[in-house]
Design a protein around this motif. Structure first.
Motif, PDB file in Angstrom:
ATOM      1  N   GLU A 220       0.847  -1.200   0.000  1.00  0.00           N
ATOM      2  CA  GLU A 220       0.000   0.000   0.000  1.00  0.00           C
ATOM      3  C   GLU A 220       0.880   1.248   0.000  1.00  0.00           C
ATOM      4  O   GLU A 220       1.797   1.362   0.811  1.00  0.00           O
ATOM      5  N   THR A 222       0.524   5.516  -0.016  1.00  0.00           N
ATOM      6  CA  THR A 222      -0.352   6.673   0.133  1.00  0.00           C
ATOM      7  C   THR A 222       0.470   7.956   0.081  1.00  0.00           C
ATOM      8  O   THR A 222       1.681   7.947   0.324  1.00  0.00           O
ATOM      9  N   ASP A 227      -6.088  12.134  -1.014  1.00  0.00           N
ATOM     10  CA  ASP A 227      -6.891  10.920  -0.978  1.00  0.00           C
ATOM     11  C   ASP A 227      -6.244   9.794  -1.782  1.00  0.00           C
ATOM     12  O   ASP A 227      -6.835   8.717  -1.937  1.00  0.00           O
ATOM     13  N   TYR A 228      -5.045  10.042  -2.298  1.00  0.00           N
ATOM     14  CA  TYR A 228      -4.411   9.032  -3.155  1.00  0.00           C
ATOM     15  C   TYR A 228      -4.010   7.799  -2.339  1.00  0.00           C
ATOM     16  O   TYR A 228      -3.374   7.909  -1.295  1.00  0.00           O
ATOM     17  N   LYS A 229      -4.382   6.621  -2.858  1.00  0.00           N
ATOM     18  CA  LYS A 229      -3.985   5.358  -2.243  1.00  0.00           C
ATOM     19  C   LYS A 229      -3.834   4.305  -3.342  1.00  0.00           C
ATOM     20  O   LYS A 229      -4.719   4.137  -4.175  1.00  0.00           O
ATOM     21  N   TYR A 230      -2.707   3.608  -3.335  1.00  0.00           N
ATOM     22  CA  TYR A 230      -2.462   2.509  -4.275  1.00  0.00           C
ATOM     23  C   TYR A 230      -2.303   1.230  -3.475  1.00  0.00           C
ATOM     24  O   TYR A 230      -1.527   1.179  -2.520  1.00  0.00           O
ATOM     25  N   ARG A 231      -3.036   0.187  -3.872  1.00  0.00           N
ATOM     26  CA  ARG A 231      -2.927  -1.109  -3.193  1.00  0.00           C
ATOM     27  C   ARG A 231      -2.779  -2.207  -4.233  1.00  0.00           C
ATOM     28  O   ARG A 231      -3.429  -2.183  -5.275  1.00  0.00           O
TER      29      ARG A 231
END
Length: 279
Positions: A220, A222, A227-231
């Motif tokens: 994860e 961030t 609000d950016y989030k990569y999973r």
């Protein structure tokens, strides 16, 4: 004499409680993604006698020198004062058709992280002045994210790595996995800033290969303040061997080769037998 008249008029306005130039709102987004176009607006009111005196300036990061100036009465259009903003400002943009308001806003095109910071709008006349400021963050999502695992020679361990490049502002990363009913994580990261002000992040940890067979691991990334989030998830194959030289895929390949060889041998024997019968 003109200064004296303005001073008298200003004093009279104050005595009567009449409002001179006044910024009523400042519309600046808190967040914007790089590559987009933005409008930074500064809405203001003024008295009729101030129209020919209006002076609109924009400042960046508390600099004493403006980045932009517009004198409506001059009919020459707005000017970029700071050359760093020349490629980002659209001087033809107008918020409306009003002569004394149309160029009050900044129209920034194809914004980059270099434009993150504090913006101040200042409106003045001979009678008074008013100013307001707000912050803007232009964030940059990673250009590349890699989540992978590999066996460690002769140690019976699996190395798991989560990395990303070209991010702004400084990101946060973690590797997480399920252990029973709870979720565990590793978040000790190596962060580097390049010459362009963008960040790269790398996080790695190792497990005993036996302990992560069939386990779902996650990466994860961030960007704080956004609000950016990569999973991304991966599952270590349940039949992976602790010996890094023999993976489940390699064993499958070896078995397939043996079957092909055996089939070829049987066909050869059958063909020979038929030939003998014909003789």
């Amino acid at each position: 004499m003109r200064f004296s008249n303005n001073l008298v008029l200003s004093s009279l306005c104050l005595a009567l409680g009449v409002q001179s130039v006044d910024i009523i709102s400042m519309d600046i987004p808190q967040l914007a993604e790089s590559g987009h176009d933005l409008v930074l607006d500064c809405k203001f009111e003024y008295r009729p006698e101030e129209r020919e005196q209006l002076d609109i300036k924009w400042y960046f990061n508390n600099s004493p020198s403006p980045i932009y100036q517009w004198l409506p009465a001059m009919n020459t259009g707005p000017q970029v004062i700071d050359p760093r903003f020349s490629e980002y400002m659209d001087l033809m943009y107008t918020v409306n058709g009003e002569k004394y308001e149309k160029h009050r806003a900044l129209h920034l095109v194809n914004v980059t992280h270099h434009l993150s910071g504090s913006y101040m709008c200042k409106v003045s006349s001979f009678l008074d002045e008013d100013f307001n400021q707000k912050n803007l963050i232009v964030y940059v999502p990673p250009s590349r994210v890699q989540f992978s695992h590999s066996a460690v020679e002769r140690e019976g361990r699996t190395l798991v790595t989560c990395s990303a490049t070209d991010i702004f502002p400084s990101p946060v990363a973690r590797i997480y996995w399920k252990e029973g009913d709870s979720e565990r994580e590793v978040d000790k990261t190596d962060i580097k800033e390049n010459s362009d002000g963008l960040f790269s992040i790398n996080l790695s940890t190792s497990f005993h290969t036996e302990s992560v067979r069939g386990v779902q691991l996650g990466c994860e990334i961030t960007i704080p303040g956004t609000d950016y989030k990569y999973r991304e998830d991966l599952i270590i194959s349940a039949d992976i061997s602790a010996d890094p030289r023999v993976s489940g895929a390699e064993k499958s390949c070896q078995m397939s080769s043996a079957i092909i060889l055996l089939t070829t041998l049987l066909l050869a024997l059958l063909t020979a037998a038929r030939n003998n019968q014909n003789l």
